[in-house]
Write a protein that holds these residues in place. Sequence first.
Motif, mmCIF file in Angstrom:
data_model
loop_
_atom_site.group_PDB
_atom_site.id
_atom_site.type_symbol
_atom_site.label_atom_id
_atom_site.label_comp_id
_atom_site.label_asym_id
_atom_site.label_seq_id
_atom_site.Cartn_x
_atom_site.Cartn_y
_atom_site.Cartn_z
ATOM 1 N N ILE A 288 54.442 23.479 69.884
ATOM 2 C CA ILE A 288 54.672 23.026 71.264
ATOM 3 C C ILE A 288 53.519 22.154 71.729
ATOM 4 C CG2 ILE A 288 54.934 23.781 73.659
ATOM 5 C CD1 ILE A 288 56.246 26.323 72.605
ATOM 6 N N ALA A 289 52.289 22.616 71.433
ATOM 7 C CA ALA A 289 51.111 21.882 71.883
ATOM 8 C C ALA A 289 51.077 20.503 71.245
ATOM 9 C CB ALA A 289 49.844 22.661 71.531
ATOM 10 N N GLU A 290 51.441 20.415 69.962
ATOM 11 C CA GLU A 290 51.389 19.131 69.280
ATOM 12 C C GLU A 290 52.437 18.172 69.876
ATOM 13 O OE1 GLU A 290 51.522 19.541 65.082
ATOM 14 O OE2 GLU A 290 51.258 17.392 64.729
ATOM 15 N N ARG A 291 53.662 18.700 70.133
ATOM 16 C CA ARG A 291 54.695 17.850 70.723
ATOM 17 C C ARG A 291 54.294 17.366 72.107
ATOM 18 N NH1 ARG A 291 60.061 18.843 68.853
ATOM 19 N NH2 ARG A 291 61.054 18.283 70.814
ATOM 20 N N THR A 292 53.578 18.219 72.840
ATOM 21 C CA THR A 292 53.268 17.887 74.230
ATOM 22 C C THR A 292 52.101 16.908 74.334
ATOM 23 O OG1 THR A 292 53.963 20.120 74.776
ATOM 24 C CG2 THR A 292 52.860 18.876 76.513
ATOM 25 N N PHE A 293 51.025 17.179 73.572
ATOM 26 C CA PHE A 293 49.800 16.386 73.756
ATOM 27 C C PHE A 293 49.399 15.596 72.519
ATOM 28 C CE2 PHE A 293 49.229 20.056 76.670
ATOM 29 C CZ PHE A 293 49.240 19.349 77.867
ATOM 30 N N GLY A 294 50.118 15.753 71.400
ATOM 31 C CA GLY A 294 49.639 15.143 70.157
ATOM 32 C C GLY A 294 48.424 15.908 69.656
ATOM 33 N N ARG A 295 47.943 15.522 68.446
ATOM 34 C CA ARG A 295 46.816 16.277 67.869
ATOM 35 C C ARG A 295 45.490 15.773 68.422
ATOM 36 N NH1 ARG A 295 46.424 19.820 63.281
ATOM 37 N NH2 ARG A 295 48.531 20.531 62.755
ATOM 38 N N GLY A 296 45.311 15.959 69.711
ATOM 39 C CA GLY A 296 44.086 15.475 70.322
ATOM 40 C C GLY A 296 43.221 16.617 70.800
ATOM 41 N N PHE A 297 42.351 16.299 71.748
ATOM 42 C CA PHE A 297 41.405 17.291 72.249
ATOM 43 C C PHE A 297 42.114 18.513 72.830
ATOM 44 C CE2 PHE A 297 39.182 19.013 75.960
ATOM 45 C CZ PHE A 297 38.087 19.560 75.318
ATOM 46 N N VAL A 298 43.152 18.255 73.658
ATOM 47 C CA VAL A 298 43.842 19.374 74.308
ATOM 48 C C VAL A 298 44.475 20.292 73.270
ATOM 49 C CG1 VAL A 298 45.510 20.039 76.063
ATOM 50 C CG2 VAL A 298 44.252 17.893 76.304
ATOM 51 N N TYR A 299 45.058 19.683 72.230
ATOM 52 C CA TYR A 299 45.672 20.488 71.175
ATOM 53 C C TYR A 299 44.650 21.433 70.536
ATOM 54 C CZ TYR A 299 47.474 21.742 66.595
ATOM 55 O OH TYR A 299 47.846 22.453 65.495
ATOM 56 N N TYR A 300 43.497 20.868 70.154
ATOM 57 C CA TYR A 300 42.500 21.707 69.497
ATOM 58 C C TYR A 300 41.926 22.752 70.441
ATOM 59 C CZ TYR A 300 42.796 19.132 65.175
ATOM 60 O OH TYR A 300 43.259 18.606 64.018
ATOM 61 N N LEU A 301 41.817 22.380 71.731
ATOM 62 C CA LEU A 301 41.342 23.352 72.710
ATOM 63 C C LEU A 301 42.289 24.551 72.742
ATOM 64 C CD1 LEU A 301 39.419 23.959 75.198
ATOM 65 C CD2 LEU A 301 41.328 23.159 76.586
ATOM 66 N N ILE A 302 43.607 24.262 72.817
ATOM 67 C CA ILE A 302 44.589 25.348 72.884
ATOM 68 C C ILE A 302 44.515 26.218 71.637
ATOM 69 C CG2 ILE A 302 47.074 25.834 72.884
ATOM 70 C CD1 ILE A 302 47.379 23.347 74.698
ATOM 71 N N GLN A 303 44.431 25.581 70.481
ATOM 72 C CA GLN A 303 44.375 26.345 69.237
ATOM 73 C C GLN A 303 43.122 27.221 69.165
ATOM 74 O OE1 GLN A 303 47.538 26.207 68.429
ATOM 75 N NE2 GLN A 303 46.854 26.369 66.289
ATOM 76 N N GLY A 304 41.993 26.600 69.523
ATOM 77 C CA GLY A 304 40.724 27.338 69.441
ATOM 78 C C GLY A 304 40.720 28.511 70.400
ATOM 79 N N VAL A 305 41.157 28.279 71.623
ATOM 80 C CA VAL A 305 41.136 29.340 72.620
ATOM 81 C C VAL A 305 42.109 30.458 72.227
ATOM 82 C CG1 VAL A 305 41.654 29.857 75.007
ATOM 83 C CG2 VAL A 305 40.345 27.838 74.453
ATOM 84 N N THR A 306 43.230 30.096 71.588
ATOM 85 C CA THR A 306 44.178 31.117 71.141
ATOM 86 C C THR A 306 43.542 32.012 70.077
ATOM 87 O OG1 THR A 306 45.973 29.563 71.548
ATOM 88 C CG2 THR A 306 46.479 31.478 70.203
#
Lengths: 607, 607
Positions: A288-306
């Motif tokens: 979902i994160a990748e579709r929404t924001f692409g593999r950018g900063f926000v994506y990695y933030l979400i993954q890391g925080v998860t």
Amino acid sequence: MLSDAKKWLIGKPLKSNELGEQKLNKRKALAILSSDALSSVAYGPEQVFIVLAAAGAAAYWYSIPIGMGVLLLLTVLILSYRQILYAYPQGGGAYVVAKEQLGVYPGLIAGGSLLVDYILTVAVSVSAGTDAITSAIPILHEYNVPIAILFVMVITLLNLRGLTESASIMAYPAYLFVLALLILIIGGLWRIATGQEPPGAHGTFGVPVAGVGLFLLVKAFASGSSALTGVEAISNAIPNFKAPAAQNAVRTLLAMGILLAVLFAGILFLAYYYGISPRPEVTLVSDIAERTFGRGFVYYLIQGVTALILILAANTGYSAFPMLAVNLAKDKFVPRMFSARGDRLGYSNGIIALGLLSIVLIIAFQGRTERLIPLYAVGVFIPFALSQTGMTLKWLREKPKGWALKLGINAIGALASLTVVLIFFVTKPTQVWPVLIFLPALIVVFLLIRGHYRAVGDGLRISEEHEPSIEGNVLIVPVAGITKVVEGSLNYARSLAADHLIAVHVSFDREEEEAFRVKWAEWQPDVRLVTLHSPYRSIIQPLSKFIDVMQRKAGAANYRVTVIIPQFVPKKGWHNMLHNQSGFLLHTYLLYRRDIIVTTVPYHLPK
Amino acid sequence: MLSDAKKWLIGKPLKSNELGEQKLNKRKALAILSSDALSSVAYGPEQVFIVLAAAGAAAYWYSIPIGMGVLLLLTVLILSYRQILYAYPQGGGAYVVAKEQLGVYPGLIAGGSLLVDYILTVAVSVSAGTDAITSAIPILHEYNVPIAILFVMVITLLNLRGLTESASIMAYPAYLFVLALLILIIGGLWRIATGQEPPGAHGTFGVPVAGVGLFLLVKAFASGSSALTGVEAISNAIPNFKAPAAQNAVRTLLAMGILLAVLFAGILFLAYYYGISPRPEVTLVSDIAERTFGRGFVYYLIQGVTALILILAANTGYSAFPMLAVNLAKDKFVPRMFSARGDRLGYSNGIIALGLLSIVLIIAFQGRTERLIPLYAVGVFIPFALSQTGMTLKWLREKPKGWALKLGINAIGALASLTVVLIFFVTKPTQVWPVLIFLPALIVVFLLIRGHYRAVGDGLRISEEHEPSIEGNVLIVPVAGITKVVEGSLNYARSLAADHLIAVHVSFDREEEEAFRVKWAEWQPDVRLVTLHSPYRSIIQPLSKFIDVMQRKAGAANYRVTVIIPQFVPKKGWHNMLHNQSGFLLHTYLLYRRDIIVTTVPYHLPK
């Protein structure tokens, strides 16, 4: 030195009256007690899609009504637990409620399954979090198990330092996780609202799909309800709240419920609308994160925080497990040491036990603890069902003002939880059967422990009949040679002015025995020496035989026998390896096997 | 129960005077003490061919002169050791000889390298034997390490049962091995004599080969001399022989020398005549056996017996290591416990230590211990060289009848051994360097241990100045509650009629403290009670502070302080887990850190 290391690791000891300062305010409590529940939105929604995938992508629209069912269940649970918090402000949760309202056995079932569940919480969350990290950094993948163990050790240490200190550390990631997921959900909804997502990606809503029967739907529902594990944590931990504890706990519970509902619903809806299929190697949230924001900063933030929140979810177990153990220890079902506060006022024995047991689980399952998730979920819903049933009975018995509504809420909660448990046993019997083994086993252990404590308590209570008084003393000094160690012990024995003083020498060889007698007569002519020949080269055997004889004689005259052991104490600990430990062995043997009083007279080498 | 298991495993204890029955006759001694030396013909000859192979098959004829050199070295060693046996009938081998004739340091070098060598013997032989078995049964191959460990454990147990009993078991395979190899050699010679082998298979004897220099030849010689490891075993074990010990030992040594020479020469000659090249996956002996008899019964007999003797070769280490440890322990270089005889009159601590250390080696090298062979060989020749040098000096000093011949033999032996050591360091430095690390380290440990024993001996010796006499006693009884345990201790303390009796109670909380004082005054009005408040919930800290104060006061008046610990003893060992161990901790703390006399008064629950 050891105590310095301890101080450095867990902080300086705190006084008992500093306890208040260690209590939680609502903001910290939400972070520390909700990370388990909140983190489950990282895997809960996905479980629904995995089950539905068996009937093809067209069946995904069922996730919406199923998700609503889960939210309904969440609402019922939150409302039910709200009533428990008010009714049991001293804390205790399912164990205390079930024990008081339903009796000891239901209480032990609830307590036992929660105890095991918290261990599973730690093992499962840390393993999952470690997986998330090592998926991002593949070079670490083969070190999964040691990394997970390291995390458990760090969390254990943080908890030994004390609750609020660890809460401060826990607070940021928990709130960061909520923030990150909210950004994700709002971003996704914005894309949908602005028409950036093709509306045709998902299956048509409401069209019945062949192959989707009741079995599949309830299985998907039960799987989805694994997102609700952790909801009970607050009810166990009320005493950790700042006053007014119950009220603060309820507000925290409601805040957690709302956050959990929003995140769960948001993720589920986006997954449905995006038309995402679950993939084994990538998580739903990641897709979902990748579709929404692409593999950018926000994506990695979400993954890391998860990843971070998954590891920290373990921390919920650390605040709930020791409190539950305290409650069980008060009722003498687990060893008393679990109710002692450590240096930093936490219940350190419970914290350490939890850490060790979850490390054992992680090693035993080689970090692949995800397969324990169904077991873990069913272990949560059993105490849910028991505590709600208990509350229902409570309202029926007490009938306070407005009891009908209260009764209704708890009865629905009980029924819903019981249904989830039954669904698990029907749809996933191969994964949840161990519950039927370990729960009864655990209860047997609980009862054995209580039986022992009761027997001891009765045996030690002061009674009318006094212990027989002692008419005189016989002192026996085992002597290995003619040394200062022995001299010190003999001086001490003489100073006690006992009725009998006997030195005993055990000899392996007749010549040595004779020589020793001669030397002794010269050195200590006034102390009677008995020599014992030991053909089998044992020291303890002939000595204990001799002591038995003396005790039989002494006992007849109400005399007590004391064995005085001359103990040479070397300057350094490792030096003990170079000296035989007969003194220590004799001490243990006489106390535990023979009921003899043992006095140890140390002799320290002059520096 | 534990002692029953022990009895079943290692047999009933033996009396000290049953020692004679445990001694070895020549037939058994040959089997038990030669298996190491004899088994080395299974790999010794092959080492020569492996080195020569570097110069091509044409160079194999050099194996004949090299083999003669090895046989010459064997003769010298046997003759030298024969003289040692007569000169040192009390046993001890290289360590005793080097220590007496050359001084402590050469003795320790010899002793240290032999000690390590015996561990290597066990690890290397068992690993090699296991390899032979799992090569035959490939399905077992991945369990190499556990199988090897199992063998070590079985051999350790056999040795704990006692020497002659294990010798009876060892005797058959050792003689079977000799028999099998003799059949092989005779069979091979018969084939050659009857012309069944083409004489052209081997390279022409005596034709110089390009590339074969001195370096290669001495390297091949040193490699071949690894077949001589184990020759020294008899010299360490003379005290295990039946009387006349020295004479029996010498005859056993000669018999072993002859057998070793015949087998070594036979295998080497057949290998040369058959023209066999060494192959990594098949042993030389296997190749010869296959060529001679085909893959039939005799072939498998030879292979099986070879595997067996390799595993049993470990047993030589078990008879030599403990004896060497006894000699080192007598001189206080290793812990004293190595000189105590166990239940079955063997030196059990040495046997157990050897078993454990070789298991550690096997695990550390994952069963691939063959790469330790050069290390092992150099570790054998260092003590060879030292003991022969010592003997040379002995003859020079004492000059007995016929000393010139004796001196000649030992001098040649010393020189030859030293040469082998030097060749190893020159030709295989990468494999033998660890000797330069562990030998000095081991010697430092030896010296530290002796230093400690000497210091302790001096400190404990009875001197003119007597220990200060004791004028009176202060008894302190820590009391946790009002129980029968405490009542028993107070009764005992009163019976000692000491000058001062004080009960001490440590309390974590002021209310409890007050309540306790009241109850105490009612229960034991005549015993003075001191209560200590412990804000940090430690029991030992405030107690030890209080005891320190009392001791300072008491010491000034030559009074001694005794702490009387009421100790509740539960019925079963595991029950201890359910009770706190403050008594035990306090006992240890006071004895080791505080120089306080500690009396433990046990209270056993009535059954």
